[in-house]
Design an enzyme around this catalytic site. Structure first.
Site, PDB file in Angstrom:
ATOM      1  CG  HIS A 128      -2.066   1.024   1.241  1.00 14.55           C
ATOM      2  ND1 HIS A 128      -1.529   2.459   1.189  1.00 14.55           N
ATOM      3  CD2 HIS A 128      -3.324   0.843   0.841  1.00 14.55           C
ATOM      4  CE1 HIS A 128      -2.769   3.153   1.209  1.00 14.55           C
ATOM      5  NE2 HIS A 128      -3.815   2.224   0.829  1.00 14.55           N
ATOM      6  CD  GLU A 188      -5.404   1.590  -3.063  1.00 12.34           C
ATOM      7  OE1 GLU A 188      -6.409   1.871  -2.720  1.00 12.34           O
ATOM      8  OE2 GLU A 188      -4.270   1.517  -2.384  1.00 12.34           O
TER       9      GLU A 188
HETATM   10  P1  PGA Z   1      -9.242   6.304   0.511  1.00 18.40           P
HETATM   11  O1  PGA Z   1      -8.275   5.269   0.739  1.00 18.40           O
HETATM   12  O2  PGA Z   1     -10.452   5.747  -0.194  1.00 18.40           O
HETATM   13  O3  PGA Z   1      -9.765   6.896   1.987  1.00 18.40           O
HETATM   14  O4  PGA Z   1      -8.698   7.127  -0.260  1.00 18.40           O
HETATM   15  C1  PGA Z   1      -8.091   4.271  -0.346  1.00 18.40           C
HETATM   16  C2  PGA Z   1      -6.973   3.216  -0.103  1.00 18.40           C
HETATM   17  O5  PGA Z   1      -5.665   3.807   0.332  1.00 18.40           O
HETATM   18  O6  PGA Z   1      -7.121   2.121  -0.188  1.00 18.40           O
END
Ligand code: PGA
Length: 261
Positions: free
Chosen positions: A103, A171
């Site tokens: 992540h 992401e």
């Molecule tokens: P968020 O987090 O939707 O709060 O931006 C997503 C993630 O970090 O997986």
């Protein structure tokens, strides 16, 4: 590699460390009570990633609701003299199906390298956990530049892993914790590049999008993505239920709403 629509779709909720123990228990209990049953959910799988100490409780409470549980991280090391680490074998023993790896908050905030991410992915797969491999460009850029970065991250993460079921969570780092998700056109272009790179290949891949995802994010992506990695917008159960409702809508009406038809 499975394309969107020909495998199970996935809505995975990362609770991060936003919720305390009592709040997590409430959230899990509400999900167990309110989520439509597995038959009504069809091919949409729901997974929850709570903090390590709450995994066992979440697993116990969500098993009957057919909600999968995952961890937010895993050790690259086998069990042994590694104080504070949580090995894949232990997560598997606790009933986890998924584990998030790489992540952005760990890559950037805690300095995790591509090499460490690859070792964690391999450790997870060795214990039959499905890694949710997070990739994303650090700063806003055009889709081609972003695709180059995320493909490098993806290939590095899979470097030590043979044929296996994996989830790639695209992401964009700048879209995490933001007001809005990245624009659908950008996300679709990067997603298509990831798919093209991995297909054909030995991995059974689902591709999901994360970064301020919530109600309204999935419909315009649904032709190109297999689901969402949800953060804050699903920390209220209503948000998760709204997203699930959208995922269950017939795709032609989603495409119309998403402006693709
Ligand atoms: P968020 O987090 O939707 O709060 O931006 C997503 C993630 O970090 O997986």
């Amino acid at each position: 590699m499975s394309g969107a629509g020909d495998g199970r779709r996935l809505l995975a909720v990362n609770l991060k460390d936003y919720l305390g123990a009592a709040e997590t228990a409430d959230w899990v209990g509400e999900v167990a009570r309110r989520l439509p049953d597995a038959e009504a959910r069809g091919d949409v799988e729901v997974a929850v990633l709570p903090s390590f100490p709450l995994l066992e409780r979440a697993q116990r409470e969500l098993a009957d609701a057919d909600v999968a549980v995952g961890a937010q991280d895993v050790s690259a090391l086998p069990g042994g003299p590694h104080t504070g680490e949580v090995p894949a074998a232990l997560l598997a023993e606790l009933g986890c199906r998924y584990v998030a790896v790489g992540h952005a908050e760990r890559r950037l905030g805690l300095g995790e390298s591509d090499v460490l991410v690859a070792a964690k992915v391999a450790a997870a797969v060795d214990h039959d956990l499905v890694p949710i491999i997070c990739v994303g460009e650090p700063d806003p850029s055009d889709a081609a530049t972003a695709a180059k970065t995320v493909i490098e991250q993806t290939l590095a993460a899979l470097e030590e892993t043979g044929a296996a079921e994996v989830v790639i969570a695209y992401e964009p780092v700048w879209a995490i914790g933001a007001e809005e998700p990245a624009a659908a056109a950008h996300v679709l272009e990067v997603g298509a590049a990831i798919r093209e790179e991995l297909d054909p290949g030995p991995h059974d891949v689902r591709l999901i999008y994360g970064g301020s995802a919530g109600p309204g994010t999935l419909a315009p992506l649904n032709g190109g993505y297999d689901g969402l990695f949800l953060g804050r917008r699903a920390h209220r159960v209503d948000g998760l239920l709204d997203v699930l409702r959208e995922a269950l809508e017939p795709r032609d009406s989603q495409h119309r709403r998403g402006g693709l038809l």
